[in-house]
Design an enzyme around this catalytic site. Sequence first.
Site, PDB file in Angstrom:
ATOM      1  N   ASP A 107      10.753   1.332 -10.405  1.00  0.00           N
ATOM      2  CA  ASP A 107      11.671   0.200 -10.402  1.00  0.00           C
ATOM      3  C   ASP A 107      10.877  -0.956 -10.996  1.00  0.00           C
ATOM      4  O   ASP A 107       9.934  -1.440 -10.379  1.00  0.00           O
ATOM      5  CB  ASP A 107      12.085  -0.086  -8.948  1.00  0.00           C
ATOM      6  CG  ASP A 107      12.920  -1.352  -8.806  1.00  0.00           C
ATOM      7  OD1 ASP A 107      13.038  -2.109  -9.783  1.00  0.00           O
ATOM      8  OD2 ASP A 107      13.431  -1.593  -7.694  1.00  0.00           O
ATOM      9  N   LYS A 125      11.517   0.790  -1.728  1.00  0.00           N
ATOM     10  CA  LYS A 125      11.562   2.157  -1.222  1.00  0.00           C
ATOM     11  C   LYS A 125      11.027   3.100  -2.283  1.00  0.00           C
ATOM     12  O   LYS A 125      11.179   2.865  -3.472  1.00  0.00           O
ATOM     13  CB  LYS A 125      13.018   2.485  -0.889  1.00  0.00           C
ATOM     14  CG  LYS A 125      13.167   3.504   0.189  1.00  0.00           C
ATOM     15  CD  LYS A 125      12.649   3.012   1.505  1.00  0.00           C
ATOM     16  CE  LYS A 125      12.336   4.201   2.397  1.00  0.00           C
ATOM     17  NZ  LYS A 125      11.627   3.801   3.596  1.00  0.00           N
ATOM     18  N   TYR A 159       6.099  -2.930   3.300  1.00  0.00           N
ATOM     19  CA  TYR A 159       7.267  -2.585   2.501  1.00  0.00           C
ATOM     20  C   TYR A 159       7.356  -3.405   1.211  1.00  0.00           C
ATOM     21  O   TYR A 159       7.364  -4.620   1.247  1.00  0.00           O
ATOM     22  CB  TYR A 159       8.540  -2.808   3.321  1.00  0.00           C
ATOM     23  CG  TYR A 159       9.773  -2.382   2.584  1.00  0.00           C
ATOM     24  CD1 TYR A 159      10.110  -1.036   2.510  1.00  0.00           C
ATOM     25  CD2 TYR A 159      10.570  -3.305   1.929  1.00  0.00           C
ATOM     26  CE1 TYR A 159      11.215  -0.630   1.812  1.00  0.00           C
ATOM     27  CE2 TYR A 159      11.680  -2.909   1.231  1.00  0.00           C
ATOM     28  CZ  TYR A 159      12.003  -1.564   1.171  1.00  0.00           C
ATOM     29  OH  TYR A 159      13.095  -1.181   0.466  1.00  0.00           O
TER      30      TYR A 159
END
Length: 369
Positions: free
Chosen positions: A11, A236, A233
């Site tokens: 991403d 994902k 985090y």
Amino acid sequence: MKITVSIIKADVGGYPGHCSVHPKLKEKAGTELEEAKKNGILVDYCIATCGDDLELIMTHTKGVDSEEIHKLAWDTFKKCTEIAKELKLYSAGQDLLSDAFSGNIRGLGPGIAEMEFEERKGEPIVCFLMDKTDPAAFNLPIFKMFGDPFNTAGLSIDPSMHSGFRFEVYDIYNDKKVMLNTPEELYDLLALIGTKSKYVIKRVYPRKGNKVPENEPAAVVCTEKLFRIAGEYVGKDDPVAIVRAQSGLPALGEVLEPFSFPYLVAGWMRGSHNGPIMPVSMEDATPSRFDGPPRVVALGFQLANGKLVGPVDLLKDKSFDEARRLCGKVADYMRRHGPFEPHRLSAEEMEYTTLPKVLEKLKGRFEKI
Ligand code: F6R
Ligand code: MG
Ligand code: MG
């Protein structure tokens, strides 16, 4: 002919938010890989997307973990990030966690699934792309494909499949792996892979007696754990997988059948919620409801001396309409739990999200009861 299929994905900027990939990024990735094909580095390639993930599907003869192929993917993502920055796409460069490439893309952020094998007379492959979930989302469908005769008729009626399959399972917290044979160790296998937060299927191999050699993988799943690499985090680790089909391996329809059930996976909204996975076409992989629900896309190819003949957008088929409808219903049901488990992930799984920072504030206010 020995061929390697590599999917390397990242991403590098979403549009809008974490919803999809801007066409200019796809275009740039295409230009870069076309150049590599002309220069003989790649045999062929296909640029795909799933949600906010840019997926480089590549064939070559350089084997797995090739520095040249990993560098090509890394440089391509870097160049796409420059465009993402110009367009101010959301979270530009998100999955490129390091500034420098040092020989191998593993641990740098992007996800990888690769396998090398002798191309058969007819070699159908399916590239699975998932968004808003994690590698364990492949545990259930890969098990069904290779281990469950209620899904894969061939396990009971094709003599070449009767010897079963060998599953390579990773314990992702302790960096260990175990090999388990089905059918005889089926219960042990399920005891592990049902614990999705800890054990993930990495590869599946045929066993002696199969038409396909036992040292050639029939399936491989990307198991990079982005949140562990980054410490907290940062997005994902939306996974990908490659599955070979037919002639001693599950038929194409047996490979796709598990996705007729929108089973629950982790990773929806902020990587912190369980939700049903929706089988969709690449065009419909734009997770927009509560940043989801999680999606799975399946691109099918025939290989012709490494050339990617395809893709066919396999989950676009109308026979998956019912799964999509059920997925909508399950999504409604799960959403009504709001911030409560089991819609929100368990405390253990929330360890790598932003939740600990929220709880930190209350630490001093707890009194003995
Ligand atoms: C990204 C994802 C999203 C984000 C959410 C918050 O893949 O799952 O649900 O976690 O949109 O994103 P930030 O923190 O960037 O505002
Ligand atoms: Mg994103
Ligand atoms: Mg994503």
